[in-house]
Design a protein around this motif. Structure first.
Motif, mmCIF file in Angstrom:
data_model
loop_
_atom_site.group_PDB
_atom_site.id
_atom_site.type_symbol
_atom_site.label_atom_id
_atom_site.label_comp_id
_atom_site.label_asym_id
_atom_site.label_seq_id
_atom_site.Cartn_x
_atom_site.Cartn_y
_atom_site.Cartn_z
ATOM 1 N N GLY A 188 0.820 -1.204 0.000
ATOM 2 C CA GLY A 188 0.000 0.000 0.000
ATOM 3 C C GLY A 188 0.852 1.251 0.000
ATOM 4 N N THR A 189 0.268 2.373 -0.395
ATOM 5 C CA THR A 189 1.019 3.626 -0.525
ATOM 6 C C THR A 189 1.469 4.194 0.811
ATOM 7 O OG1 THR A 189 -1.067 4.841 -0.582
ATOM 8 C CG2 THR A 189 -0.092 4.251 -2.704
ATOM 9 N N SER A 190 0.858 3.791 1.908
ATOM 10 C CA SER A 190 1.234 4.341 3.216
ATOM 11 C C SER A 190 2.196 3.443 3.974
ATOM 12 C CB SER A 190 -0.020 4.583 4.069
ATOM 13 O OG SER A 190 -0.707 3.365 4.322
ATOM 14 N N THR A 191 2.640 2.337 3.362
ATOM 15 C CA THR A 191 3.528 1.420 4.073
ATOM 16 C C THR A 191 4.960 1.922 4.095
ATOM 17 O OG1 THR A 191 3.952 0.125 2.062
ATOM 18 C CG2 THR A 191 2.094 -0.555 3.433
ATOM 19 N N ARG A 192 5.711 1.417 5.058
ATOM 20 C CA ARG A 192 7.136 1.734 5.124
ATOM 21 C C ARG A 192 7.865 0.577 5.805
ATOM 22 N NH1 ARG A 192 7.310 6.527 9.764
ATOM 23 N NH2 ARG A 192 6.388 5.293 11.459
ATOM 24 N N GLY A 214 5.162 1.784 -1.279
ATOM 25 C CA GLY A 214 5.426 2.398 0.011
ATOM 26 C C GLY A 214 6.698 3.221 -0.012
ATOM 27 N N ARG A 215 7.304 3.390 1.153
ATOM 28 C CA ARG A 215 8.584 4.089 1.251
ATOM 29 C C ARG A 215 9.508 3.313 2.195
ATOM 30 N NH1 ARG A 215 8.820 7.698 5.826
ATOM 31 N NH2 ARG A 215 6.849 7.847 6.949
ATOM 32 N N ASP A 216 10.790 3.668 2.136
ATOM 33 C CA ASP A 216 11.797 2.980 2.956
ATOM 34 C C ASP A 216 11.695 1.468 2.775
ATOM 35 O OD1 ASP A 216 12.710 5.435 4.165
ATOM 36 O OD2 ASP A 216 10.873 5.408 5.346
ATOM 37 N N PHE A 222 8.439 -5.598 -13.763
ATOM 38 C CA PHE A 222 9.206 -6.212 -12.677
ATOM 39 C C PHE A 222 8.866 -5.534 -11.354
ATOM 40 C CE2 PHE A 222 13.410 -5.033 -10.563
ATOM 41 C CZ PHE A 222 13.273 -5.952 -9.539
ATOM 42 N N ILE A 223 9.044 -4.220 -11.292
ATOM 43 C CA ILE A 223 8.717 -3.486 -10.075
ATOM 44 C C ILE A 223 8.102 -2.146 -10.434
ATOM 45 C CG2 ILE A 223 11.056 -2.512 -9.857
ATOM 46 C CD1 ILE A 223 10.650 -2.761 -6.772
ATOM 47 N N GLU A 224 7.006 -1.827 -9.781
ATOM 48 C CA GLU A 224 6.375 -0.516 -9.934
ATOM 49 C C GLU A 224 6.716 0.329 -8.712
ATOM 50 O OE1 GLU A 224 2.240 -0.365 -10.753
ATOM 51 O OE2 GLU A 224 2.455 -1.149 -12.784
ATOM 52 N N LEU A 225 7.467 1.382 -8.971
ATOM 53 C CA LEU A 225 7.739 2.389 -7.947
ATOM 54 C C LEU A 225 6.792 3.569 -8.090
ATOM 55 C CD1 LEU A 225 11.633 2.352 -8.275
ATOM 56 C CD2 LEU A 225 10.271 1.211 -6.523
ATOM 57 N N ASP A 226 5.791 3.421 -8.942
ATOM 58 C CA ASP A 226 5.010 4.538 -9.475
ATOM 59 C C ASP A 226 4.542 5.523 -8.416
ATOM 60 O OD1 ASP A 226 5.386 2.956 -11.639
ATOM 61 O OD2 ASP A 226 3.279 2.568 -12.035
ATOM 62 N N ASP A 227 3.853 5.048 -7.408
ATOM 63 C CA ASP A 227 3.333 5.930 -6.366
ATOM 64 C C ASP A 227 4.134 5.804 -5.081
ATOM 65 O OD1 ASP A 227 1.240 7.001 -7.908
ATOM 66 O OD2 ASP A 227 0.037 5.204 -7.588
ATOM 67 N N GLY A 228 5.350 5.275 -5.190
ATOM 68 C CA GLY A 228 6.159 5.044 -4.007
ATOM 69 C C GLY A 228 6.728 6.330 -3.434
ATOM 70 N N GLY A 229 7.180 6.238 -2.195
ATOM 71 C CA GLY A 229 7.757 7.391 -1.518
ATOM 72 C C GLY A 229 9.269 7.337 -1.511
ATOM 73 N N MET A 230 9.859 8.010 -0.559
ATOM 74 C CA MET A 230 11.317 8.164 -0.495
ATOM 75 C C MET A 230 12.004 6.852 -0.115
ATOM 76 S SD MET A 230 11.380 10.276 3.090
ATOM 77 C CE MET A 230 9.917 11.196 2.624
ATOM 78 N N PRO A 264 14.672 9.739 -3.101
ATOM 79 C CA PRO A 264 15.183 9.038 -4.278
ATOM 80 C C PRO A 264 14.887 7.543 -4.260
ATOM 81 C CG PRO A 264 16.933 9.318 -2.692
ATOM 82 C CD PRO A 264 15.728 9.979 -2.103
ATOM 83 N N ALA A 265 14.967 6.930 -5.429
ATOM 84 C CA ALA A 265 14.987 5.480 -5.553
ATOM 85 C C ALA A 265 16.413 5.064 -5.881
ATOM 86 C CB ALA A 265 14.037 5.020 -6.646
ATOM 87 N N TYR A 266 16.880 4.007 -5.266
ATOM 88 C CA TYR A 266 18.229 3.490 -5.483
ATOM 89 C C TYR A 266 18.120 2.187 -6.261
ATOM 90 C CZ TYR A 266 19.326 6.786 -1.725
ATOM 91 O OH TYR A 266 19.456 7.916 -0.954
ATOM 92 N N VAL A 267 18.670 2.154 -7.458
ATOM 93 C CA VAL A 267 18.594 0.979 -8.336
ATOM 94 C C VAL A 267 20.035 0.549 -8.619
ATOM 95 C CG1 VAL A 267 17.683 0.092 -10.507
ATOM 96 C CG2 VAL A 267 16.452 1.906 -9.299
ATOM 97 N N ILE A 268 20.451 -0.571 -8.027
ATOM 98 C CA ILE A 268 21.872 -0.908 -7.970
ATOM 99 C C ILE A 268 22.081 -2.393 -8.281
ATOM 100 C CG2 ILE A 268 23.913 -0.973 -6.480
ATOM 101 C CD1 ILE A 268 22.620 1.309 -4.851
#
Length: 289
Positions: free
Chosen positions: A102-106, A126-128, A143-151, A177-181
């Motif tokens: 969910g969008t409010s998860t962390r 979510g975020r974190d 593969f992964i949707e960061l679309d509505d994700g947070g920091m 930011p999103a970190y893609v490594i």
């Protein structure tokens, strides 16, 4: 001492959840699931739920989590009955995932899972959140949707093969930011990096992104990029594109020491691109083969 199988029945598409969790500090391990809407659904009042070493087959979405601090590791998730059903309208088959947040998860961790035949392997809204060490093959959407994700969404050391439409989706991703490594991505229909609606704020380091058609990698705004390979399969074109239409857009990009395949960045030679933009001063042009 044998395998414990939880079944939603042998017929059709079950609309039942195997576990619906509203509490805290719940641990589910070593179970097998067949034919559920959600094998595990964690409501917003729950937290610190761990699902590990489970086998999940024939579901709508394997794990849906609306709570903080989930830990989902070493699971096998195979076949969303919605995403893989050809009788479902194409516009509706982008629902039905491996893990959906969910969008409010962390504070969620999703690691060392094997995921196949779903829409999004991970809907990380979510975020974190940490997504690492997963093996994803044969998907329908991303593969992964960061679309509505947070920091602070961190995505690293995943192996992604033929995941569907796109791989790492930013539609949009704003704030970051999103970190893609250190991810390896190949075989998706569209973009290894998907940028929609002027997404921004991503850090890309030591990834291999191989495009499967002429769309290539669609770099987001505000990107920091180092030591990546931006490639396309032989016979195709355009490995990497980005918006450098104004000085302001160029200033928010920081890209260097990357290898870029066929046609070069924005269809230019590496030398011409570096001269015009100031980016990729030490970038390496790579052949299309």
């Amino acid at each position: 001492d044998g395998e414990v199988l939880l079944s939603g029945g042998d017929e059709g598409k079950s609309n039942v959840h195997a576990f619906e969790i509203t509490g805290k500090y719940v641990w589910i391990e070593g179970l097998s699931f067949y034919n559920f809407n959600n094998c595990v659904k964690v409501g917003p009042t729950g937290s610190n739920v761990a699902v590990m070493r489970c086998k999940m087959n024939h579901f709508f979405t394997a794990i849906k989590c609306l709570a903080d601090d989930g830990y989902f590791a070493d699971n096998v998730m195979r076949e969303s009955y919605n995403a893989t059903d050809p009788s479902v309208a194409k516009s509706q088959r982008n629902e039905g995932h491996g893990i959906e947040l969910g969008t409010s998860t962390r504070g969620t961790v999703m690691c060392y899972n094997a995921v196949t035949c779903v829409a999004d392997a991970f809907r990380s809204w979510g975020r974190d959140t940490d997504t690492y060490g997963n093996d994803v093959i044969f998907g329908v959407d991303d593969f992964i949707e960061l679309d509505d994700g947070g920091m602070n969404n961190r995505v690293w050391e995943n192996r992604v093969s033929y995941c569907g439409e796109n791989a790492v989706s930013f539609q949009p991703y704003i704030g970051g930011p999103a970190y893609v490594i250190r991810n390896v991505v190949v075989g998706q229909k569209g973009n290894p990096i998907k940028n929609r609606y002027a997404a921004e704020a991503g850090i890309f380091i030591n990834n291999t992104f191989i495009g499967n058609d002429g769309d290539g990698n669609d770099m987001i705004l505000g990107a920091y990029s180092r030591n990546n390979l931006y490639l396309v399969i032989p016979g195709k074109s355009r490995s990497l594109r980005m918006d450098v239409s104004t000085p302001e857009r160029m200033k928010v990009l920081n890209m260097d020491y990357d290898g870029v395949g066929a046609m070069g960045p924005n269809g230019k030679s590496m030398a011409d691109f570096a001269k015009e933009t100031g980016l990729e001063q030490h970038g390496v042009p790579l052949g299309g083969d």
